[in-house]
Design an enzyme around this catalytic site. Structure first.
Site, PDB file in Angstrom:
ATOM      1  N   HIS A   1       7.449  -0.810  13.174  1.00 44.59           N
ATOM      2  CA  HIS A   1       6.405  -1.440  12.355  1.00 44.59           C
ATOM      3  C   HIS A   1       6.790  -2.893  12.107  1.00 44.59           C
ATOM      4  O   HIS A   1       7.882  -3.325  12.512  1.00 44.59           O
ATOM      5  CB  HIS A   1       6.290  -0.637  11.036  1.00 44.59           C
ATOM      6  CG  HIS A   1       5.094  -0.983  10.218  1.00 44.59           C
ATOM      7  ND1 HIS A   1       3.839  -1.176  10.752  1.00 44.59           N
ATOM      8  CD2 HIS A   1       4.928  -1.159   8.873  1.00 44.59           C
ATOM      9  CE1 HIS A   1       2.995  -1.448   9.778  1.00 44.59           C
ATOM     10  NE2 HIS A   1       3.629  -1.455   8.625  1.00 44.59           N
TER      11      HIS A   1
ATOM     12  N   HIS B   1      -4.044   7.531   6.693  1.00 45.36           N
ATOM     13  CA  HIS B   1      -3.858   6.074   6.740  1.00 45.36           C
ATOM     14  C   HIS B   1      -4.944   5.402   7.584  1.00 45.36           C
ATOM     15  O   HIS B   1      -4.663   4.659   8.530  1.00 45.36           O
ATOM     16  CB  HIS B   1      -2.447   5.740   7.272  1.00 45.36           C
ATOM     17  CG  HIS B   1      -1.991   4.341   6.930  1.00 45.36           C
ATOM     18  ND1 HIS B   1      -2.415   3.230   7.610  1.00 45.36           N
ATOM     19  CD2 HIS B   1      -1.155   3.861   5.977  1.00 45.36           C
ATOM     20  CE1 HIS B   1      -1.851   2.134   7.110  1.00 45.36           C
ATOM     21  NE2 HIS B   1      -1.084   2.497   6.100  1.00 45.36           N
TER      22      HIS B   1
ATOM     23  N   ASP C   1       0.824  -1.229   0.000  1.00 50.79           N
ATOM     24  CA  ASP C   1       0.000   0.000   0.000  1.00 50.79           C
ATOM     25  C   ASP C   1       0.853   1.272   0.000  1.00 50.79           C
ATOM     26  O   ASP C   1       0.324   2.379  -0.097  1.00 50.79           O
ATOM     27  CB  ASP C   1      -1.025   0.006   1.155  1.00 50.79           C
ATOM     28  CG  ASP C   1      -0.408  -0.162   2.536  1.00 50.79           C
ATOM     29  OD1 ASP C   1       0.668  -0.771   2.650  1.00 50.79           O
ATOM     30  OD2 ASP C   1      -1.024   0.328   3.514  1.00 50.79           O
TER      31      ASP C   1
HETATM   32 ZN    ZN Z   1       0.282   1.010   5.294  1.00 56.03          ZN
HETATM   33 ZN    ZN Z   2       2.815  -1.171   6.643  1.00 53.87          ZN
END
Ligand code: ZN
Ligand code: ZN
Length: 303
Positions: free
Chosen positions: A139, A266, A65
């Site tokens: 992340h 987001h 994405d």
């Molecule tokens: Zn993302």
């Molecule tokens: Zn991500």
């Protein structure tokens, strides 16, 4: 001044009325894009800012994405007539990723320059007079947050310029940071300019949990664009598990970082109406906007 356009505000997948999260920055006609998921070309086209002057594309990380739109965009930039090199930068692995994606966009009419940024410590790069800083964030893949800074030189000191016998025709160049050579001497900008003034700082931070490092990184920014994946506090466990951020956490970061303005982006595809959670964020940080596709602002120097 710096133009900022939040091209899209979606996380994970593009929706009929929400493009994937991406940010476009324009300064003096030159542009920098951050993230390029599926379909980013569409809002880019809608801005009417053109494609040819995109000098760099920065990637936070390599989840689809945030990068799957790259091959198509590279071809479009080629069709716009660009011949100057284009810089691509992101966390380690960029060479392999770009090699793979450009199999379907071969023979571009310009060179690609790849910059691999460290995922262990912060870094600083300069493109089109804009200083780009990055820091690693938390992340599920190596991921970076970016800070875009436009430095502002000091005020021109006419008295000092006259004392040095600098002809008026050179004043403009010196004010723009250019060193000039006269018959008998060289004059550098710092010889006729006052102290550096406060510039413009815009931060972009998505796909991460909040952290103390981020508070420091975003400190005093004019505009802080931050992920708000979930609004409902019952979804906190999902945010923790998938390493994303809640609306409330973005609001708290904005407050701790003493930023001037917060835009959320987001959003999870399961969040049809981000506006409904905004009042709760404003209890932490008043100057918050629920970002929407093509939200644009010109950030000006403080007078
Ligand atoms: Zn993302
Ligand atoms: Zn991500």
């Amino acid at each position: 001044m710096l133009d900022v356009c939040l091209l899209g505000t979606g996380g994970m997948m593009p929706l009929p009325d929400r493009w994937l999260t991406s940010l476009l920055i324009r300064f003096n006609g030159r542009m920098i894009l951050i993230d390029c998921g599926e379909g980013t070309q569409i809002p880019l086209k809608m801005t009417k800012w053109g494609f040819k002057t995109i000098d760099a594309i920065l990637f936070t990380h390599y989840h689809a994405d945030h990068i799957a739109g790259l091959p198509g965009l590279l071809l479009t930039i080629g069709n716009s007539g660009r011949e100057e090199p284009l810089t691509l930068m992101g966390p380690p692995g960029i060479t392999k990723i770009v090699e793979g994606l450009t199999v379907i966009a071969p023979e571009l009419p310009y060179e690609l320059k790849l910059i691999e940024l460290s995922d262990l410590e912060g870094s600083e790069t300069c493109i089109s007079n804009i200083v780009i800083q990055s820091i690693p964030v938390d992340h599920s893949l190596p991921c970076l947050s970016y800070c875009i800074e436009l430095k502002r030189l000091g005020k021109f000191d006419i008295k000092r310029a006259k004392k040095l016998n600098v002809p008026v025709s050179y004043w403009n160049s010196l004010q723009n940071g250019v060193t000039i050579t006269l018959e008998d001497k060289t004059v550098s900008p710092e010889m006729v300019l006052g102290e550096l003034r406060k510039g413009i700082k815009v931060c972009y931070c998505t796909d991460t949990r909040p952290s103390e490092d981020l508070v420091e990184f975003i400190k005093d920014s004019d505009l802080f664009i931050c992920e708000g994946m979930y609004g409902d506090e019952d979804d906190l466990y999902k945010a923790v598990q998938k390493k994303h951020m809640m609306f409330s956490e973005a609001g708290l970061l904005a407050k701790q970082g003493k930023v001037k303005e917060l835009w959320l982006t987001h959003y999870s595809p399961s969040l049809p109406n981000p506006e409904e959670y905004i009042e709760a964020v404003r209890t932490f940080f008043t100057n918050t906007l629920a970002g929407r596709d093509l939200l644009t602002k010109t950030v000006k120097y403080e007078s």
